[in-house]
Design a protein around this motif. Structure first.
Motif, PDB file in Angstrom:
ATOM      1  N   ARG A   1       4.618 -11.386   3.028  1.00  0.00           N
ATOM      2  CA  ARG A   1       3.592 -10.352   3.242  1.00  0.00           C
ATOM      3  C   ARG A   1       4.162  -9.277   4.150  1.00  0.00           C
ATOM      4  NH1 ARG A   1       0.142 -14.750   4.439  1.00  0.00           N
ATOM      5  NH2 ARG A   1       0.036 -14.058   6.620  1.00  0.00           N
TER       6      ARG A   1
ATOM      7  N   VAL B   1       6.888  -2.350  10.818  1.00  0.00           N
ATOM      8  CA  VAL B   1       6.171  -3.283   9.963  1.00  0.00           C
ATOM      9  C   VAL B   1       6.065  -4.640  10.632  1.00  0.00           C
ATOM     10  CG1 VAL B   1       6.841  -2.148   7.808  1.00  0.00           C
ATOM     11  CG2 VAL B   1       8.287  -3.931   8.768  1.00  0.00           C
TER      12      VAL B   1
ATOM     13  N   ARG C   1       2.923  -5.785   6.450  1.00  0.00           N
ATOM     14  CA  ARG C   1       1.842  -4.936   6.970  1.00  0.00           C
ATOM     15  C   ARG C   1       2.469  -3.821   7.773  1.00  0.00           C
ATOM     16  NH1 ARG C   1      -1.786  -4.612  11.438  1.00  0.00           N
ATOM     17  NH2 ARG C   1      -0.690  -6.286  12.541  1.00  0.00           N
ATOM     18  N   GLU C   2       2.116  -2.578   7.427  1.00  0.00           N
ATOM     19  CA  GLU C   2       2.689  -1.421   8.110  1.00  0.00           C
ATOM     20  C   GLU C   2       2.022  -1.232   9.463  1.00  0.00           C
ATOM     21  OE1 GLU C   2       3.528   3.359   7.390  1.00  0.00           O
ATOM     22  OE2 GLU C   2       2.430   2.181   5.901  1.00  0.00           O
TER      23      GLU C   2
ATOM     24  N   SER D   1       0.826  -1.213   0.000  1.00  0.00           N
ATOM     25  CA  SER D   1       0.000   0.000   0.000  1.00  0.00           C
ATOM     26  C   SER D   1       0.857   1.260   0.000  1.00  0.00           C
ATOM     27  CB  SER D   1      -0.920  -0.004   1.228  1.00  0.00           C
ATOM     28  OG  SER D   1      -0.139  -0.080   2.421  1.00  0.00           O
TER      29      SER D   1
END
Length: 452
Positions: A95, A74, A97-98, A65
């Protein structure tokens, strides 16, 4: 037992890590991060006590994103492994994710807002550096390439300048206190028995956010703001920014650039002095000539005839005007010739580049056309062979070779059903080799043609 080879040992380590640890979910802060030409991302994931080399391949990074950046918090899902090429531990992320901004980046932004609100970054409070400095104080590490590069640049540009090194620690715990102390001491030399300098340069080579963090501490920022002489910040590379850069009177992209930005060039000064010397001599000669003419006029009593006094000047003006016109015409002719030469070179070079570019495009198109024709011919050949096989299988001649026969009535029609024939009808029977004539003796109901 015989010793293992390096390859065998690394292979065992890789297998042990991959099978013993397996897929994991891990959280931390992004450290140094860079993208390779392939599009793969290589970065470090760290916390307060450890760091891990990570990789995110291009086909997985397209779903991010937001691009990964230093300081991001992260959460990664992936698998640890050992890269056999270097024998180093690596985490292959699948994967990302922030979670938020890293602790150090948060501290940086918080202090930046605080000092900006106090006016420490205002342009109005920044001091101008001296135009012709005689001395400089260098605050940096005594070892390493930075101080050597700055010293060499000073010697080449401004050999008359006195440079005083105040050695400090430029990385690690407590480094910020030493830097702030050095700024204060050199800013108040009379209190500490130090030589007076015209300005200061606080310098360090490039590094990560952690490496440069001592230049983001509040004590360093306030020491720069309180220093009574100008301070130049030359920390890191051109893309690195620290709190010290914002407070300093001048920010230089690199330490050597700081020397170039704050000192005149000795070669340029020599040229300026030579030109000034020439102009002064010319003006002095003109003044002396005028004085001689005036003295001669007084001696000869010609002051009553001013036209005679002006005549030599008028003649001199004519000579100067002619010389100026000739020089201008020569300069214009030389400039025109140079413009024509440059235009010809530019035109020829542009044409050659254009031809080379189009030739490369033609070659590429020819290769693509040849490949496309070959592929289409191969596909067409395969289709022809398939159709030929199907046609051969459906050919009556093949059926005749397998024992079948073609039966025609006397008028040439194919006999397909027994019900269409009657006893006494004449038949022409074609076989695989030759034909026979026959007559219908009897007509039977439908029965299997396969042998019992």
């Amino acid at each position: 037992m015989p010793p293992l080879t390096v390859t065998e040992l690394v292979s065992r380590l890789k297998q042990a890590v991959e099978t013993g640890v397996g897929a994991q979910l891990v959280a931390g802060e992004i450290g140094s991060c860079k993208m390779a030409a392939s599009g793969h991302l290589y970065f470090t994931l760290k916390d307060a006590h450890a760091q891990l080399q990570c990789a995110l391949f291009a086909f997985r990074s397209r779903g991010l994103s937001a691009p990964l950046a230093e300081g991001m918090q992260v959460e990664l899902y992936g698998r640890p492994t050992v890269w056999e090429g270097r024998g180093s531990l690596q985490f292959i992320a699948e994967r990302v994710r922030e979670l938020g901004t890293g602790t150090l980046q948060q501290q940086f932004e918080t202090l930046k807002r605080k000092l900006a609100a106090e006016g420490l970054f205002d342009t109005a409070r920044k001091r101008r550096l001296p135009g012709f400095p005689q001395s400089v104080g260098l605050i940096t590490s005594a070892s390493g390439a930075v101080i050597q590069d700055m010293r060499h640049r000073l010697e080449s540009r401004a050999p008359w300048m006195q440079a005083y090194l105040y050695p400090v620690q430029v990385q690690g715990r407590g480094a910020e206190l030493g830097i702030a102390r050095a700024i204060h001491h050199l800013g108040h030399p009379e209190q500490y028995g130090l030589p007076h300098v015209d300005y200061l340069v606080v310098a360090r080579g490039g590094g990560s956010l952690e490496d440069l963090w001592c230049f983001n501490e509040e004590c360093v920022a306030r020491a720069i703001a309180a220093c009574p002489i100008p301070v130049v910040s030359a920390v890191g590379h051109e893309t690195d920014f620290t709190i010290a850069d914002f407070v300093a009177d001048l920010r230089a992209p690199t330490p050597t650039a700081a020397i170039e930005m704050t000192t005149p060039d000795a070669a340029e000064l020599d040229a300026w002095l030579d030109d000034t010397r020439t102009r002064l001599r010319r003006r002095l000669a003109q003044a002396m000539q005028l004085a001689r003419l005036r003295l001669r006029a007084v001696e000869q009593g010609r002051l009553s005839r001013p036209a005679e006094l002006l005549a030599p000047y008028s003649q001199h003006l004519d000579v100067l005007e002619h010389g100026l016109s000739t020089a201008m015409q020569a300069r214009l002719a030389a400039a025109a010739a140079r413009v024509d030469s440059l235009a010809a070179r530019i035109s020829t070079a542009a044409l050659r580049r254009r031809v080379e570019y189009n030739a490369a495009r033609v070659d590429a198109a020819a290769h693509r056309l040849a490949a496309t024709c070959a592929a289409r011919l191969a596909a067409a050949g395969a289709r022809v062979e398939t159709l030929a096989a199907r046609l051969s299988a459906a050919s009556p001649a093949n059926a005749l070779e397998r024992g079948f026969a073609l039966v025609r009535t006397a008028d040439g029609r194919l006999a397909r059903r027994a019900a269409d024939l009657a006893p006494g009808d004449t038949l022409d029977i074609s076989l695989a080799s030759g034909s026979v004539s026959a007559a219908v003796s009897a007509v039977h109901a439908k029965r299997s043609i396969l042998p019992e």
